[in-house]
Design a protein around this motif. Structure first.
Motif, PDB file in Angstrom:
ATOM      1  N   VAL A  14      69.083  58.702  32.932  1.00 22.22           N
ATOM      2  CA  VAL A  14      69.387  58.631  31.498  1.00 22.22           C
ATOM      3  C   VAL A  14      69.870  57.230  31.138  1.00 22.22           C
ATOM      4  CG1 VAL A  14      70.872  59.508  29.658  1.00 22.22           C
ATOM      5  CG2 VAL A  14      69.876  61.091  31.318  1.00 22.22           C
ATOM      6  N   MET A  15      70.767  56.675  31.943  1.00 19.91           N
ATOM      7  CA  MET A  15      71.247  55.312  31.704  1.00 19.91           C
ATOM      8  C   MET A  15      70.095  54.320  31.728  1.00 19.91           C
ATOM      9  SD  MET A  15      74.671  55.319  34.098  1.00 19.91           S
ATOM     10  CE  MET A  15      74.840  53.530  33.975  1.00 19.91           C
ATOM     11  N   ALA A  16      69.201  54.461  32.712  1.00 18.78           N
ATOM     12  CA  ALA A  16      68.079  53.528  32.848  1.00 18.78           C
ATOM     13  C   ALA A  16      67.085  53.681  31.703  1.00 18.78           C
ATOM     14  CB  ALA A  16      67.381  53.732  34.195  1.00 18.78           C
ATOM     15  N   THR A  17      66.901  54.901  31.221  1.00 18.51           N
ATOM     16  CA  THR A  17      66.009  55.120  30.079  1.00 18.51           C
ATOM     17  C   THR A  17      66.541  54.396  28.842  1.00 18.51           C
ATOM     18  OG1 THR A  17      65.313  57.274  30.946  1.00 18.51           O
ATOM     19  CG2 THR A  17      64.971  56.885  28.599  1.00 18.51           C
ATOM     20  N   VAL A  18      67.839  54.534  28.592  1.00 19.24           N
ATOM     21  CA  VAL A  18      68.452  53.807  27.480  1.00 19.24           C
ATOM     22  C   VAL A  18      68.337  52.301  27.724  1.00 19.24           C
ATOM     23  CG1 VAL A  18      70.603  53.358  26.240  1.00 19.24           C
ATOM     24  CG2 VAL A  18      70.037  55.686  26.963  1.00 19.24           C
ATOM     25  N   GLY A  19      68.541  51.882  28.979  1.00 19.75           N
ATOM     26  CA  GLY A  19      68.475  50.466  29.315  1.00 19.75           C
ATOM     27  C   GLY A  19      67.116  49.857  29.041  1.00 19.75           C
ATOM     28  N   ARG A 287      80.096  65.324  41.260  1.00 18.78           N
ATOM     29  CA  ARG A 287      80.268  65.755  39.867  1.00 18.78           C
ATOM     30  C   ARG A 287      78.926  66.186  39.277  1.00 18.78           C
ATOM     31  NH1 ARG A 287      80.376  62.453  35.279  1.00 18.78           N
ATOM     32  NH2 ARG A 287      80.486  60.631  36.659  1.00 18.78           N
ATOM     33  N   PRO A 288      78.775  67.440  38.843  1.00 17.88           N
ATOM     34  CA  PRO A 288      77.496  67.897  38.294  1.00 17.88           C
ATOM     35  C   PRO A 288      77.200  67.262  36.945  1.00 17.88           C
ATOM     36  CG  PRO A 288      79.162  69.595  38.035  1.00 17.88           C
ATOM     37  CD  PRO A 288      79.789  68.517  38.868  1.00 17.88           C
ATOM     38  N   ALA A 289      75.926  67.040  36.680  1.00 20.13           N
ATOM     39  CA  ALA A 289      75.502  66.502  35.387  1.00 20.13           C
ATOM     40  C   ALA A 289      75.452  67.627  34.361  1.00 20.13           C
ATOM     41  CB  ALA A 289      74.138  65.843  35.516  1.00 20.13           C
ATOM     42  N   THR A 290      75.627  67.288  33.107  1.00 16.26           N
ATOM     43  CA  THR A 290      75.545  68.287  32.047  1.00 16.26           C
ATOM     44  C   THR A 290      74.092  68.719  31.862  1.00 16.26           C
ATOM     45  OG1 THR A 290      75.234  66.643  30.302  1.00 16.26           O
ATOM     46  CG2 THR A 290      77.502  67.222  30.883  1.00 16.26           C
ATOM     47  N   ARG A 291      73.917  69.829  31.179  1.00 21.28           N
ATOM     48  CA  ARG A 291      72.556  70.320  30.931  1.00 21.28           C
ATOM     49  C   ARG A 291      71.757  69.332  30.106  1.00 21.28           C
ATOM     50  NH1 ARG A 291      69.678  73.392  27.250  1.00 21.28           N
ATOM     51  NH2 ARG A 291      68.106  74.782  28.195  1.00 21.28           N
ATOM     52  N   ALA A 292      72.395  68.715  29.114  1.00 22.58           N
ATOM     53  CA  ALA A 292      71.693  67.749  28.265  1.00 22.58           C
ATOM     54  C   ALA A 292      71.202  66.559  29.089  1.00 22.58           C
ATOM     55  CB  ALA A 292      72.615  67.268  27.145  1.00 22.58           C
ATOM     56  N   VAL A 293      72.039  66.086  29.995  1.00 24.09           N
ATOM     57  CA  VAL A 293      71.632  64.982  30.861  1.00 24.09           C
ATOM     58  C   VAL A 293      70.436  65.393  31.713  1.00 24.09           C
ATOM     59  CG1 VAL A 293      72.336  63.625  32.876  1.00 24.09           C
ATOM     60  CG2 VAL A 293      73.863  63.820  30.910  1.00 24.09           C
ATOM     61  N   GLY A 294      70.468  66.607  32.229  1.00 28.02           N
ATOM     62  CA  GLY A 294      69.347  67.090  33.035  1.00 28.02           C
ATOM     63  C   GLY A 294      68.050  67.154  32.250  1.00 28.02           C
ATOM     64  N   VAL A 295      68.130  67.570  30.992  1.00 28.68           N
ATOM     65  CA  VAL A 295      66.929  67.663  30.147  1.00 28.68           C
ATOM     66  C   VAL A 295      66.342  66.277  29.900  1.00 28.68           C
ATOM     67  CG1 VAL A 295      66.073  68.257  27.849  1.00 28.68           C
ATOM     68  CG2 VAL A 295      67.600  69.823  29.056  1.00 28.68           C
ATOM     69  N   VAL A 296      67.184  65.320  29.525  1.00 28.43           N
ATOM     70  CA  VAL A 296      66.705  63.965  29.261  1.00 28.43           C
ATOM     71  C   VAL A 296      66.160  63.339  30.541  1.00 28.43           C
ATOM     72  CG1 VAL A 296      67.340  61.654  28.471  1.00 28.43           C
ATOM     73  CG2 VAL A 296      68.308  63.666  27.339  1.00 28.43           C
TER      74      VAL A 296
END
Length: 360
Positions: A14-19, A287-296
């Motif tokens: 997700v960070m890299a996609t925004v990047g 630390r588990p990722a949130t569902r939204a993070v998993g979707v993106v």
């Protein structure tokens, strides 16, 4: 049995996609005004800061792939894995060609930068030649490199399958050779302009570059450095600052250069390696990722493919285009935010078309 999901990689994707969208948003201003003399606190250098902030992304995408695909406990099928990225590449190449042809004939827009330029619809053979000569859109080069790396994975997996203690030494040696020669040829002339040129023909054919980045990703994830989290954070910060300052200074040089933006140069490698190590450090993996993070995260490849077209429209048309050109400090974040939202929506909707899900 499916392999266990790595939540740290979801966050990093997700960070890299925004990047990626951020760096392409900034690049539209920096590239167009290349060589313009400017102070540090200006709109042009603000675009440089935005561009620089996203430069970690490509390296991190490659390193994530390596950490997963080179893991001996995970199955790997070179044909299946290559097809997963190659088929969408072909489909989206046709999309970008179609858009370029529409823009050329209608005169209502311009094509996305790529190999086919301003195509002549009456010369389909030439369009095909241009499409085969290089990526039809500037961002698709990444997929070509990714396919090349997938093809060498079967050659690298015997190395990563070695006993852990032996494997670490071999990986350090491989990364040192593959990236060391690349950095030697690229970086030394930047800090020592009068340096003699190395034997360029040898360096051109030596297999290095992104294979070194690939192995580095596996090394940093499976053999993480035993240092406090502040160390990779500091490395990433130094890499980012180096990119910003180097590009800013080069903008007003007699022969302007954007060398610090290049993925295989030291500033970007430090930035990418620092971010990757910090986000995937052992303590953060729990630390588990949130569902939204998993979707993106699951849609990140599709977002990557479509975002260049969306960003092109956002930064050239309508009020967002005017804001982007006239006030980059505000316009770039707005363009990036709109592009991310629209690209996610398109990627999600395409995923709902189940029979065609694998082709785009």
């Amino acid at each position: 049995m499916p392999a266990e999901r790595v939540h740290a990689f979801d966050r990093l994707r997700v960070m890299a996609t925004v990047g990626v969208v951020l760096l392409h948003g900034g690049a539209g201003i920096v590239g167009a005004r290349r060589g313009e003399q400017t102070g540090f606190f200006t709109s042009l250098n603000a675009a440089n800061v935005y561009d620089s902030a996203g430069r970690f992304a490509v390296g991190c995408f490659f390193m994530i792939s390596a950490a997963l695909l080179l893991a001996p406990e995970r199955p790997f099928d070179v044909v299946r894995q290559t097809r997963k990225v190659l088929v969408p590449l072909v489909v989206w190449s046709f999309v970008y060609i179609a858009y370029a042809m529409w823009a050329s004939t209608s005169g209502r827009s311009t094509p996305v930068n790529g190999s086919i330029g301003d195509p002549d619809v009456a010369a389909p053979v030439q369009i095909l030649r241009d499409a085969l000569a290089a990526p039809v859109a500037y961002h698709l080069w990444f997929v070509y490199v990714l396919v090349g790396l997938y093809l060498v994975v079967p050659l690298l997996r015997p190395l990563t399958a070695r006993p852990t203690a032996e494997r670490r030494g071999l990986l350090l040696y491989g990364v040192s050779i593959l990236l060391g020669l690349e950095l030697l040829a690229r970086f030394v002339p930047q800090v020592w302009p009068g340096t003699p040129r190395l034997y360029v023909s040898f360096l051109d054919v030596f297999p290095s570059g992104f294979v070194g980045v690939f192995l580095l990703g596996f090394l940093l994830y499976h053999h993480p450095p035993r240092v406090p989290a502040a160390v990779p954070a500091l490395v990433a910060t130094c890499g980012f600052a180096w990119i910003v300052v180097a590009v800013w200074r080069q903008q007003s040089a007699e022969v302007p250069s954007l060398w610090a933006y290049e993925n295989l140069n030291l500033p970007v490698l430090l930035f990418s390696a620092g971010v990757f190590t910090f986000v995937t450090r052992p303590a953060a993996r729990l630390r588990p990722a949130t569902r939204a993070v998993g979707v993106v995260s699951a849609l990140s490849y599709r977002i990557y493919l479509v975002h260049a077209l969306v960003l092109h429209v956002v930064r050239t048309e309508g009020p967002t285009g005017d804001l982007y050109q006239d006030s980059p400090v505000v316009g770039i974040p707005v363009a990036v935010a709109v592009t991310l939202v629209v690209s996610f929506a398109i990627a999600w909707l395409l995923g709902r078309v189940r029979p065609l899900r694998s082709v785009w």
